[in-house]
Design an enzyme around this catalytic site. Structure first.
Site, short mmCIF file in Angstrom:
data_model
loop_
_atom_site.label_atom_id
_atom_site.label_comp_id
_atom_site.label_asym_id
_atom_site.label_seq_id
_atom_site.Cartn_x
_atom_site.Cartn_y
_atom_site.Cartn_z
N ASN A 1 0.86 -1.18 0.00
CA ASN A 1 0.00 0.00 0.00
C ASN A 1 0.90 1.23 0.00
OD1 ASN A 1 -1.80 2.05 0.52
ND2 ASN A 1 -2.28 1.41 2.62
N TRP A 2 0.97 1.90 -1.16
CA TRP A 2 1.89 3.04 -1.29
C TRP A 2 1.30 4.33 -0.73
CZ3 TRP A 2 4.22 2.29 -6.94
CH2 TRP A 2 5.00 1.12 -6.93
N LYS A 3 0.09 4.27 -0.24
CA LYS A 3 -0.58 5.44 0.36
C LYS A 3 -0.41 6.68 -0.55
CE LYS A 3 0.20 3.42 4.85
NZ LYS A 3 0.03 3.56 6.26
N HIS B 1 -9.51 0.80 5.01
CA HIS B 1 -8.23 1.00 5.70
C HIS B 1 -8.46 1.93 6.89
CE1 HIS B 1 -4.12 2.30 6.49
NE2 HIS B 1 -3.73 1.22 5.83
N GLU C 1 -6.90 4.36 7.97
CA GLU C 1 -6.75 5.79 7.66
C GLU C 1 -8.01 6.34 7.01
OE1 GLU C 1 -3.01 5.42 5.60
OE2 GLU C 1 -2.05 4.91 7.50
N GLU D 1 -5.40 -5.41 10.59
CA GLU D 1 -4.42 -4.34 10.78
C GLU D 1 -4.70 -3.63 12.10
OE1 GLU D 1 -2.49 -3.18 6.86
OE2 GLU D 1 -4.12 -1.79 7.19
N GLY E 1 2.25 2.06 10.77
CA GLY E 1 3.15 3.21 10.62
C GLY E 1 3.82 3.62 11.92
N GLY F 1 2.76 -1.26 4.31
CA GLY F 1 2.74 0.16 3.99
C GLY F 1 4.15 0.66 3.75
N GLY F 2 4.75 1.26 4.77
CA GLY F 2 6.07 1.91 4.65
C GLY F 2 7.11 1.08 3.92
#
Ligand code: PEP
Length: 270
Positions: A25-27, A111, A113, A183, A189, A250-251
């Site tokens: 997930n490159w956000k 997600h 976020e 998650e 993160g 993610g990161g």
């Protein structure tokens, strides 16, 4: 020692029963040129990978260039969100069909976020799941508790509520087409990872709830990913757990070296 514990502790006898899926997930990172270059690099570095599904989820503006970069590879394209309507006056929104036509196969839905920063609810998540399934896209439904909820001992209640609300009126057949991602919000993160046992325990609970809803066969075959500060250093220990069927990263997915290492940790377990 039980078979389950055996699987957890003995590297020699681990065999995954479900195929593994690793999604990045490159956000809201990487413009369309940067995303193209990273996708091209990953395509080259992961050219030999066929036993694991690898999905890349760039931002909407990079879907086209990334789909061009991935042409001819086994890496799959996913989006990070979607709107539930087919078309219409919904300024800023993107429909499932638009994603499909760009080459997407997967869509991340719910997600944390999106839930926390964009007020997404189980109701809207449910609408999105139905819309995406109608276009034959595979949703990756994210669920997970906050730190406060975990500390209050409410993890299972929260998960159950998210599953119940998210899956309202979805036929068993459709539930069977989905991927779930556990998650824990406190691990996203933050650099804090759930321990393999903590994560696996929740995965077992999720599978049990799915079984109650749609039966053992579908629950047994459902892929449940773990997400929350997955890195090359912890990926193998997490993926080794019997009920963890992959990772939503993610990161660490923004760097070709770390993402490749995570994918290869999975290969070693097959
Ligand atoms: C995520 O964005 O889904 C995620 C798990 O992020 P990170 O790996 O950075 O914790």
């Amino acid at each position: 020692m039980s078979q389950k514990n055996n699987n957890r502790h003995n590297n020699q006898i681990i065999k995954k029963t479900r195929s593994l899926l690793i999604a990045g997930n490159w956000k809201m990172y990487k413009d369309h040129n940067e995303a193209y270059n990273l996708a091209l690099t990953l395509k080259e570095r992961l050219a030999d990978i066929s036993s694991i599904k690898v999905v890349i989820c760039p931002s909407f503006t990079s879907l086209h260039t990334v789909s061009l970069a991935l042409k001819g590879s086994s890496l799959l394209l996913g989006a990070q969100d979607v709107h539930w309507e087919k078309e219409g006056a919904f300024t800023g929104a993107i429909s499932p069909l638009m994603l499909l036509l760009l080459g997407c196969r997967y869509v991340i839905i719910g997600h944390s976020e999106r839930r926390n920063l964009f007020q997404e609810t189980n109701k809207t998540i449910n609408l999105k799941l139905k819309a995406v399934l109608k276009e034959n896209l595979t949703p990756i439904l994210c669920i997970g508790e906050t730190l406060q909820e975990r500390e209050k001992g409410n993890t299972e209640l929260v998960i159950e509520d998210q599953l119940k609300g998210g899956l309202v009126d979805l036929p068993a057949e459709d539930v069977g087409k989905m991927v779930l991602a556990y998650e824990p919000v406190w691990a996203i993160g933050t650099g804090k990872t759930a321990t393999p046992k903590q994560a696996n325990d929740v995965h077992i609970f999720i599978r049990k709830k799915i079984e109650e809803k749609v039966g053992q066969e579908i629950a047994k075959n459902m892929s449940i990913l773990y997400g929350g500060s997955v890195k090359p250093e912890n990926a193998k220990d997490l993926l080794r757990e019997p009920d963890i069927d992959g990772a939503l990263v993610g990161g660490a997915s923004l760097n070709e070296e770390s993402f490749e290492k995570i994918v290869r940790s999975g290969i070693d377990l097959l």
